[in-house]
Structure formats: structure tokens, C-alpha cells
Scaffold this motif. Structure first.
Motif, PDB file in Angstrom:
ATOM      1  N   GLU A  18       0.836  -1.187   0.000  1.00  4.11           N
ATOM      2  CA  GLU A  18       0.000   0.000   0.000  1.00  4.11           C
ATOM      3  C   GLU A  18       0.876   1.243   0.000  1.00  4.11           C
ATOM      4  OE1 GLU A  18      -2.856   0.018   3.148  1.00  4.11           O
ATOM      5  OE2 GLU A  18      -4.029  -1.642   2.307  1.00  4.11           O
ATOM      6  N   TRP A  19       0.514   2.216  -0.848  1.00  2.91           N
ATOM      7  CA  TRP A  19       1.198   3.499  -0.934  1.00  2.91           C
ATOM      8  C   TRP A  19       0.374   4.504  -0.138  1.00  2.91           C
ATOM      9  CZ3 TRP A  19       4.664   4.798  -5.521  1.00  2.91           C
ATOM     10  CH2 TRP A  19       5.220   3.633  -6.089  1.00  2.91           C
ATOM     11  N   LEU A  55      -2.486   4.191  -3.487  1.00  6.36           N
ATOM     12  CA  LEU A  55      -2.299   3.116  -4.454  1.00  6.36           C
ATOM     13  C   LEU A  55      -2.202   1.779  -3.738  1.00  6.36           C
ATOM     14  CD1 LEU A  55       0.499   4.626  -6.755  1.00  6.36           C
ATOM     15  CD2 LEU A  55      -1.913   4.390  -7.365  1.00  6.36           C
ATOM     16  N   ARG A  56      -2.576   0.736  -4.467  1.00  7.17           N
ATOM     17  CA  ARG A  56      -2.262  -0.634  -4.057  1.00  7.17           C
ATOM     18  C   ARG A  56      -1.385  -1.239  -5.138  1.00  7.17           C
ATOM     19  NH1 ARG A  56      -7.682  -0.276  -2.029  1.00  7.17           N
ATOM     20  NH2 ARG A  56      -7.620  -0.446   0.253  1.00  7.17           N
ATOM     21  N   GLU A  57      -0.321  -1.884  -4.690  1.00  5.07           N
ATOM     22  CA  GLU A  57       0.638  -2.456  -5.643  1.00  5.07           C
ATOM     23  C   GLU A  57       0.701  -3.969  -5.470  1.00  5.07           C
ATOM     24  OE1 GLU A  57       5.451  -2.711  -6.476  1.00  5.07           O
ATOM     25  OE2 GLU A  57       4.677  -1.097  -5.181  1.00  5.07           O
ATOM     26  N   ALA A  69      -6.285   3.137  -5.008  1.00  8.10           N
ATOM     27  CA  ALA A  69      -6.983   2.683  -3.812  1.00  8.10           C
ATOM     28  C   ALA A  69      -8.168   3.584  -3.522  1.00  8.10           C
ATOM     29  CB  ALA A  69      -6.023   2.670  -2.622  1.00  8.10           C
ATOM     30  N   VAL A  70      -8.410   4.531  -4.423  1.00 10.85           N
ATOM     31  CA  VAL A  70      -9.521   5.475  -4.304  1.00 10.85           C
ATOM     32  C   VAL A  70     -10.384   5.354  -5.555  1.00 10.85           C
ATOM     33  CG1 VAL A  70      -8.343   7.084  -2.777  1.00 10.85           C
ATOM     34  CG2 VAL A  70      -8.006   7.268  -5.234  1.00 10.85           C
ATOM     35  N   ASP A  71     -11.573   5.897  -5.495  1.00 15.20           N
ATOM     36  CA  ASP A  71     -12.526   5.757  -6.598  1.00 15.20           C
ATOM     37  C   ASP A  71     -12.335   6.866  -7.632  1.00 15.20           C
ATOM     38  OD1 ASP A  71     -14.567   4.740  -8.107  1.00 15.20           O
ATOM     39  OD2 ASP A  71     -16.158   5.749  -6.950  1.00 15.20           O
TER      40      ASP A  71
END
Length: 699
Positions: free
Chosen positions: A514-515, A524-526, A551-553
């Protein structure tokens, strides 16, 4: 001089030998000016009449008191473990006190002494002589005007460096020397609390950490190479309640006595170095700062006078000065450090294999190779010896390692460490990375937290602008300013899940990351997948894939200095920081040399030369090696060699890339790590092999 008609301040000195001799010389000076009069001494070791003069000397302070002495000031210049009792006795006599450092051996004793001074209405000045330097108020003025020409901007960090050499005779001079506890009594005589305590105390003062409540976070790393029980090589990592990091990297095992020690003051627009034993201040503004015009941006050296602490105490007593320069209460933050040292586990012994023993007998002393480099990097990062990978320190924070499978478990060969990044400084954007990447022959081909860019972390993924958050570390390049500036915009990348699998030919790492921005929000998710595979007896292959999803809409912008207007500065994405590299050849199928390869697009790139790990991990090998990197993505190569060695695949060369919901940004780089040099023909064949390799099968 004292006020007209007033009598000189009467002084009783406890401890006439050792540093007490310096007090005697100072008292002679003050007596000549009419400010002070030495009326008696209490000596645990009497140096003799040629030093102390014609005064009565009593075995103890108690006996001096019983003899009727009632001094205005008592100087306590005795071993640390005696400070509390002697200072309390002096206060009860009605005297003010000049108390040598450190003031007490425990924090509880410190608080007891504070309470007693307040209750009795007496003053205690602590003998941190550097706090009398007129360089300190000059520094305060410099930092109070961060936008003035020649200034260094706002205070960002403070670091103390001490590289001294101490011999066996130093620790043989007294029973308490080098001890943590003596006969059940706290002593705490380590490098942090005694010989280089002035460095720590001065750094804390500059950072605004004076009272005990000024300390928000604190940790120490304690080691020793001497045959003692206290520490002689240590780091202090502290953060003030105002968010200023203070780091001390100290040793008594340097190859030579680096005098004087120094404190570095890092600002947002430059830095200053205070050589506190010489009262010398060197100021170096950034030349690129907009207000540094002409001579105002040039480095300059200023020299200052110093106020004597005993004289300052006398002047406060007589009304000629407003405040003490080193009052006991302002030693609270330092005492928090001392208490951390005192209550920590016993210092770790540095193994003989990591130490060079020099001379013999009383002159014998251990030397820690490359200690100067480790100290410099620790202070600048800021970091610890462990995090920097010093072979004699504790292992850094890892989540495992990557190894090439062998016929059985004992034959597996580790080729990289999996660092979590948890121990990286917040301003270096903490993140997971591959550390100590090496060839099958043991040549180290990665670096981390180097002195030139402490935010360069091995092999990994980083971006300087993710919707305004810096996940690269260091300064941020902004289009508005047209230059790099320090901002409070650093994020961190954390591991949420990890799995390691292996078969007969390879080992695979799968991580979910997770960023997270500075507010704690996840941007972000990586998904990261790293596979290592043996190729032949001279080489192995690293397959590095990552995918970044919002990680956001909404869409999340992935940018770089290049996308923010800096020509040629499109670094970000996959990046491999190399150690020192000499006689290197850098080429692709179409281009040769740093200038031509940088910014080019090609299927593969090769770097071949002599890798020198002497300042990174001297216990690992240096030697000739080649890296061949290949990628089918259309991103340009980012290459550095002349300034520092590093290579990357630029995700946002001159324009941002947007990761959208359901549309992650994915990239893949394959790299062959080869022992020895390779020419263009051999590298081209290997590059073609890497470029045509199928994607690994998800397990």
C-alpha cells in the motif's frame, strides 16, 4: 569585574584532579579579575599544592562543610556516580552549583535534583561548555530569518558526528571508566554520555530539544569494540515534538582522532556545520535558492567567542547576566537520552573479525574500518548503523531473502535481502526494496542510503509525484518553483501481505503493498512479483513485475520531475541504485555511453564494469560484473554514471501516467546479473534472450 564594592564570589571545588585542574586554572583567571575567590577544596585525588594553591583541602564535601565553609558556589567535578549526592549536599549548604556533565547517572536522580534546586531556590549550571559558544545565538538568528540572503532556510534536521580514538590507557585511568555499573552503582560511562556528550547536548540545543518534554521519539544503537562494558560506537535517533530529527553517530574507534567533532544543521535551503570545540561555524547556502544572489550564496566561515559557564553563573548571581547558559532544567532532553542508554540492553560486542587492533599494551586501540563513511551516512540520512548494513551491527529490518535453489536447502544461494523499509527515515520515503543484490560470485551490485542520495534504496519501485505525494524521498521538483525544494509531502509504502514460493529452478516473491500519503490515506495498491532463477554458474536472472492500481474511486496521477518540467529528470518507476562503479561501459543495441543511452528507448540495456562495495558493504565482494536489463515496455531508460551510478525504467518521462480504477499501470523488467565483463555482442544475445522470455506463471 563584580559590581563596585561587592566581594568576589566564594567558590569551593570538589574534585581537584582530572578536569578539576581546568577549573583551578579558570578560577585563577577569575580571581585575577576580582570575580571569584577559591576558598577550599574537597579532593578525591589531590593534585598537590603546585596546582591547587594555598587553600585548605578536605577529603570530602561533608568535612569541608563541618569545617565551617559556606561557599557561594560549589563546583562538582567528580565521577558521574557521585554527582547527585554531592550536588544535593551543596544545595543544602545554600550554594549554587556548577555541575559537570552529565548532571546525574539516572533520570530519577535528575528529577530529584531539579526538585531540590526549586525547593531551595538555588541555581544549577551544568558543565556543557559548548553552550557558552556565541555561535549558538548566531545560529538562532540565522534560522529565525530563513528567507534572508545567505540563510539556510528553515531547520530540517540536526546531526552530531564524533570520530575519536581512545586507547587502553584511557579506560585504565579510573575504576569507573568504560563501566555501566560499578559495585551496584549506576555509572553510564559511554561514548554518548561522557566523551562525546557535548556533541549530543549541542545538537539537542540547536534542535530545540531542551526540556524532557521536548522529546517525542527516541532510540539508541549501542556497540563496543573496546574490552569494556559501556558503548564506544553508537547512534542516537531522536525526534523532537516539533518534528525535527536529531541524529548522533559517535565512535571512539576511528583510525585517527578527528578533532574537532561537529554538529551539522540541515536547512531547507542549505546547511551549516558547527565545530563546537572551536566555536567555528561554516555556512553553505544552496546556490539555487532564489534569494541567494552574488556573494550572499557563497559559503562562509564565522568564528566566535565563548562565555565561561562559571563566570556566567557568577554574573547571574550578581545580576550582571539575565539567565544561565546551561541550566539544569534544559538538560532534560539530554537526560532522556542518558536514561535510554542506561536502560537499554548491554551494548553488543563488535566481533574481532570486523576490527583492526592497532599497537599494544596501554597504546592498544581498536579501529573499525570505514567507520567514517558509516557515520557520515547515518547523520545525513538520518539512519542507524544497522539500517546502513554495517557488518558489525545488528541485521536490518527484513522480511526474508531471495535465494537461488540448490540441490538441497544447504546449497541454496542468497542473492538479495528483502528489506521492509520500516527503518528508513520519513523524509527518504520508507518503502520495501531489494538490498545487497549480488552476483553468484559475491560481487555486490546494489547500494542503499548512499551519501549522495540517501533516499536511493537498492532495487525497487518509487515515484516522486503521486497526486502530490513524494514516494521517492528527498526534495521535490515542482513546476511552480522550477527547482527542487523540501516539502512536507513524503509518503511511505508498506507490506500488507507477502508470500515466498520456490521450486527446483527459481524462487518467487509475491507482495501486496500500500502506498500511503502523509495523512495516512492509501493512494495506491501495488501487486509486486519478483522471481530469481539460476541461469548458469556465472549468472542468474531477476524478473521484476509490478502493477499500480488506485486505492480510491478515481484516477491517480503518477508523475516525476520530468513530468513537472525538469528536462531529462524523468526518473521514477523501477530503479536500481548501484554501488561505486569504475571503468564502466553502458550501452544498448543502438547507443553507447551515459549521455546517449539516457532517455533512449530500447529492448535492453547493459552496464559492465568494476563494482566497488568498499564503502557500502566491505565484507561483501568487489569485482567485475555485468547487468543486462530488458523490458518490452515503451518507457525510456534513465541512466546515471558520472554523478552517481544508477539505472531505471522511466514510468513518467515527460508526462504523467494515470492509474484508473480497473486499469492498473503495470510494468516488467528482467535483469541478468553476471560475473565478469561482457562485450556488446554477448550482451545483445543475452538481451534478446531476456526480451523474449515468457511471463512467469502465476502460482
Amino acid at each position: 569585574m563584580t559590581a563596585e564594592g561587592s566581594a568576589p564570589t566564594s567558590v569551593l571545588l570538589v574534585g581537584l584532579d582530572g578536569f578539576g585542574r581546568q577549573h583551578l586554572l579558570n578560577l585563577q583567571r577569575l580571581a585575577a579579575s576580582g570575580k571569584a575567590r577559591l576558598i577550599a577544596g574537597a579532593s578525591y585525588s589531590d593534585p598537590g599544592p603546585e596546582v591547587r594553591g594555598d587553600i585548605p583541602v578536605h577529603p570530602t564535601l561533608t568535612e569541608a562543610r563541618e569545617a565551617g565553609h559556606r561557599p557561594d558556589v560549589v563546583i562538582v567535578s567528580t565521577p558521574i556516580n557521585t554527582h547527585r549526592d554531592l550536588a544535593l549536599e551543596a544545595l543544602e549548604m545554600g550554594a549554587d552549583v556548577l555541575l559537570e556533565k552529565p548532571p546525574t547517572a539516572t533520570f530519577a536522580q535528575y528529577e530529584e535534583l531539579l526538585d531540590a534546586a526549586d525547593r531551595l531556590g538555588r541555581r544549577i549550571q551544568v558543565g556543557f561548555q559548548s553552550l557558552g559558544s556565541h555561535a549558538l545565538p548566531a545560529l538562532e538568528e540565522l534560522l529565525a530569518a530563513p528567507d534572508a540572503p545567505g540563510a539556510i532556510g528553515q531547520l530540517r534536521a540536526v546531526g552530531a558526528t564524533g570520530l575519536w580514538l581512545r586507547r587502553e590507557a584511557y579506560y585504565a585511568r579510573a575504576p569507573w571508566a568504560g563501566r555501566r555499573v560499578l559495585d551496584g552503582v549506576q555509572v553510564v560511562d559511554g561514548v554518548i554520555t561522557n566523551p562525546l556528550a557535548h556533541a549530543v547536548r549541542t545538537a539537542l540545543h540547536i534542535a530545540g530539544a531542551r526540556d524532557a518534554d521536548d522529546v517525542a521519539q527516541l532510540g539508541t544503537e549501542l556497540l563496543h569494540a573496546h574490552r569494556i562494558e559501556a558503548d564506544d560506537t553508537s547512534t542516537v535517533s531522536l525526534r523532537t515534538t516539533e518534528g525535527i530529527p536529531v541524529t548522533a553517530a559517535l565512535t571512539l574507534c576511528a583510525p585517527e582522532d578527528h578533532r574537532p567533532p561537529w554538529v551539522t544543521i540541515y536547512g531547507t535551503e542549505g546547511h551549516a556545520v558547527l565545530y563546537y570545540t572551536e566555536d567555528r561555524l561554516e555556512i553553505t547556502p544552496n546556490r539555487e535558492a532564489p534569494f541567494n544572489a552574488g556573494d550572499a550564496g557563497e559559503p562562509r566561515t564565522l568564528e566566535f567567542e565563548r562565555s565561561n559557564l562559571l563566570e556566567n553563573l557568577i554574573d547571574v548571581r550578581t545580576g550582571e547576566a539575565e539567565r544561565l547558559l546551561s541550566p539544569l532544567r534544559e538538560s532534560g532532553a539530554f537526560m532522556r537520552v542518558l536514561e535510554e542508554v542506561r536502560t537499554a540492553e548491554d551494548p553488543a560486542q563488535i566481533g574481532e573479525e570486523h576490527v583492526e587492533q592497532v599497537d599494544s599494551g596501554p597504546e592498544r586501540h581498536p579501529v573499525i574500518p570505514h567507520i567514517e563513511d558509516y557515520a557520515a551516512r547515518a547523520v545525513k540520512a538520518p539512519s542507524t548503523f544497522s539500517s546502513l548494513g554495517a557488518p558489525w551491527a545488528a541485521p536490518a529490518a527484513t522480511s526474508g531473502s531471495l535465494a537461488l535453489p540448490g540441490a538441497d536447502a544447504d546449497e541454496a544461494q542468497t542473492v538479495a535481502e528483502l528489506r521492509t523499509g520500516d527503518d528508513i527515515s520519513p523524509t527518504d520515503s520508507p518503502r520495501p526494496f531489494l538490498d545487497r543484490v549480488r552476483t553468484r560470485g559475491g560481487v555486490l551490485v546494489s547500494d542503499q542510503q548512499p551519501l549522495d542520495h540517501t533516499w536511493h534504496l537498492g532495487v525497487g519501485v518509487a515515484l516522486q509525484d503521486v497526486d502530490g505525494t513524494n514516494f521517492w524521498g528527498g526534495r521535490t521538483y515542482t513546476r511552480e518553483d522550477g527547482r527542487y525544494i523540501w516539502r512536507d509531502d513524503h509518503g511511505r509504502i508498506v507490506i500488507r501481505a507477502q508470500q515466498l514460493d520456490d521450486d527446483a529452478h527459481s524462487q518467487r516473491l509475491a507482495q501486496q503493498l500500500e502506498w500511503i500519503d502523509r495523512t495516512g490515506a492509501t493512494l495506491l495498491r501495488e501487486d509486486r512479483e519478483v522471481t530469481v532463477t539460476g541461469r548458469d554458474e556465472r549468472s542468474w536472472v531477476l524478473d521484476f513485475r509490478f502493477a499500480l492500481a488506485p486505492a480510491v474511486d478515481r484516477g491517480v496521477s503518477l508523475g516525476s520531475p520530468g513530468s513537472n518540467g525538469r528536462a531529462g529528470g524523468g526518473y521514477g518507476g523501477f530503479f536500481w541504485r548501484l554501488p561505486a562503479l569504475r571503468e564502466a561501459e553502458i550501452f544498448t543495441a543502438q547507443a553507447s555511453g551515459e549521455e546517449d543511452v539516457h532517455g533512449s528507448v530500447s529492448d535492453w540495456l547493459a552496464i559492465s564494469g568494476r563494482f566497488d562495495a568498499a564503502q557500502v558493504a566491505p565484507h561483501l565482494g568487489a569485482g567485475e560484473a555485468t547487468l543486462v536489463l530488458a523490458s518490452a515496455d515503451e518507457d525510456p531508460w534513465f541512466v546515471r554514471y558520472s554523478g552517481y551510478p544508477g539505472v531505471g525504467r522511466s514510468l513518467a518521462w515527460d508526462a504523467p501516467v494515470v492509474a484508473r480504477p480497473g486499469e492498473p499501470v503495470a510494468r516488467r523488467v528482467r535483469a541478468a546479473v553476471v560475473d565478469g565483463l561482457m562485450d556488446r555482442e554477448a550482451a545483445a544475445a543475452l538481451g534478446a534472450e531476456l526480451s523474449t522470455a515468457p511471463s512467469p506463471t502465476t502460482r
